[in-house]
Enzyme design. Structure first.
Site, PDB file in Angstrom:
ATOM      1  N   ASN A   1       7.070  -7.416  30.237  1.00  0.00           N
ATOM      2  CA  ASN A   1       6.289  -8.041  29.170  1.00  0.00           C
ATOM      3  C   ASN A   1       4.822  -7.722  29.440  1.00  0.00           C
ATOM      4  OD1 ASN A   1       4.988  -9.683  27.362  1.00  0.00           O
ATOM      5  ND2 ASN A   1       5.688 -11.622  28.259  1.00  0.00           N
TER       6      ASN A   1
ATOM      7  N   LYS B   1       2.342  -8.310  27.631  1.00  0.00           N
ATOM      8  CA  LYS B   1       1.433  -9.322  27.063  1.00  0.00           C
ATOM      9  C   LYS B   1       0.287  -8.627  26.313  1.00  0.00           C
ATOM     10  CE  LYS B   1       2.949 -12.528  30.596  1.00  0.00           C
ATOM     11  NZ  LYS B   1       2.677 -13.684  31.433  1.00  0.00           N
TER      12      LYS B   1
ATOM     13  N   HIS C   1       8.075 -17.526  24.317  1.00  0.00           N
ATOM     14  CA  HIS C   1       7.386 -17.446  25.619  1.00  0.00           C
ATOM     15  C   HIS C   1       6.489 -18.674  25.777  1.00  0.00           C
ATOM     16  CE1 HIS C   1       4.810 -16.077  28.853  1.00  0.00           C
ATOM     17  NE2 HIS C   1       5.734 -15.179  29.127  1.00  0.00           N
TER      18      HIS C   1
ATOM     19  N   GLU D   1      11.597 -19.034  32.857  1.00  0.00           N
ATOM     20  CA  GLU D   1      10.247 -18.782  33.346  1.00  0.00           C
ATOM     21  C   GLU D   1       9.544 -20.113  33.596  1.00  0.00           C
ATOM     22  OE1 GLU D   1       8.988 -14.506  31.984  1.00  0.00           O
ATOM     23  OE2 GLU D   1       8.113 -16.021  30.691  1.00  0.00           O
TER      24      GLU D   1
ATOM     25  N   GLY E   1       2.041 -15.916  36.363  1.00  0.00           N
ATOM     26  CA  GLY E   1       0.691 -15.414  36.622  1.00  0.00           C
ATOM     27  C   GLY E   1      -0.043 -16.140  37.736  1.00  0.00           C
TER      28      GLY E   1
HETATM   29  P1  13P Z   1       3.958 -12.785  35.633  1.00  0.00           P
HETATM   30  O1  13P Z   1       5.018 -11.834  36.146  1.00  0.00           O
HETATM   31  O2  13P Z   1       2.625 -12.136  35.458  1.00  0.00           O
HETATM   32  O3  13P Z   1       3.926 -14.049  36.408  1.00  0.00           O
HETATM   33  O4  13P Z   1       4.405 -13.181  34.136  1.00  0.00           O
HETATM   34  C1  13P Z   1       5.701 -13.576  33.897  1.00  0.00           C
HETATM   35  C2  13P Z   1       5.909 -13.661  32.435  1.00  0.00           C
HETATM   36  O5  13P Z   1       5.341 -14.495  31.767  1.00  0.00           O
HETATM   37  C3  13P Z   1       6.807 -12.668  31.830  1.00  0.00           C
HETATM   38  O6  13P Z   1       7.094 -12.999  30.514  1.00  0.00           O
END
Ligand code: 13P
Length: 253
Positions: free
Chosen positions: A9, A11, A98, A170, A176
């Site tokens: 992802n 983002k 998400h 998640e 993050g």
């Molecule tokens: P990170 O791997 O940056 O923690 O993000 C996870 C995420 O939100 C994937 O959709």
């Protein structure tokens, strides 16, 4: 045997040029050393078409996913994107619900559900994201939250449709932050999710649904996480923006 999946992802990162470069390097890496897991790239909308072209022209098996999709077919919804648009850009998957969409863009169980239903009706396979916040975990509400999100997000979905869903667990506190759920914490939640899916649909369908873990997955922790019985792969944020680390994660089974 459930499918193993690693999805990136991206983002709101990369641009039209850098996204294509990143996809190119990943495609080449897989060509050099094939990966047994199914790989899904979820770049920003503007890059879907060009990356689709890259994948197609190189005969790559890597799949394309979007990061969101509106639940209406078309019309006056400025800034939104429809299933038809995603399909025409080569998308086979879409991330739905998400936590960043829930937190910053007012996504609710109802809108998550509408998007999931619409994507299934149009043969775009949803990666439905669920997970608790730190406050919810600390007040022992993790299972309640997961239960609510499963019941709400997957309402009005038939058993046949449920067999096409992917779930991504998640935990919000792990996204993050560099603090991943421990393999035991991930497995506990994944096992709970599968049990809930079995109650909602049936045990056989629940057994077939891939449940991905997301939240600070890196090349260093992926193997232990993916070794858990109910962890079928990962939804990777930050580490998917680097081809080398994404490929290392993809090879962590
Ligand atoms: P990170 O791997 O940056 O923690 O993000 C996870 C995420 O939100 C994937 O959709």
């Amino acid at each position: 045997m459930r499918k193993k999946i690693v999805a990136g992802n991206w983002k709101m990162n990369t641009d039209a040029v850098s996204s294509k470069v990143l996809a190119d390097i990943i495609v080449e890496g897989v060509k050099r050393q094939p990966v047994s897991a199914e790989l899904i790239l979820c770049p920003p909308f503007i890059s879907l078409e060009s990356i689709c072209e890259t994948l197609w022209s190189r005969g790559s098996k890597i799949k394309l996913g979007a990061q969101n999709m509106h639940y209406e077919d078309n019309g006056a919804f400025t800034g939104e994107i429809s299933h038809t648009m995603l399909k025409s850009a080569g998308c086979e998957y879409v991330i739905i619900g998400h936590s960043e969409r829930r937190r910053y863009f007012g996504e609710t169980e109802e809108t998550v559900n509408k998007r999931a239903v619409k994507s299934l009706q149009n043969n775009i396979l949803p990666i439905v994201c669920i997970g608790e916040t730190l406050a919810e975990r600390q007040s022992d509400k993790t299972f309640d939250v997961l239960n609510t999100q499963i019941q709400g997000g997957l309402a009005n979905i038939s058993i046949e449709e449920a067999a096409k869903i992917i779930i991504a667990y998640e935990p919000v506190w792990a996204i993050g932050t560099g603090v991943n759920a421990s393999p035991a914490q991930a497995e506990e939640s994944h096992a709970f999710i599968r049990l809930e899916l079995a109650k909602m649909f049936n045990p056989q369908t629940a057994e077939s649904i891939p449940i991905l873990y997301g939240g600070s997955v890196t090349a260093a922790n992926a193997r232990d996480l993916f070794a858990q019985k109910n962890v079928d792969g990962g939804l990777i944020g930050g580490a998917s923006l680097n081809a080398e680390s994404f490929l290392a994660i993809a090879r962590s089974f």
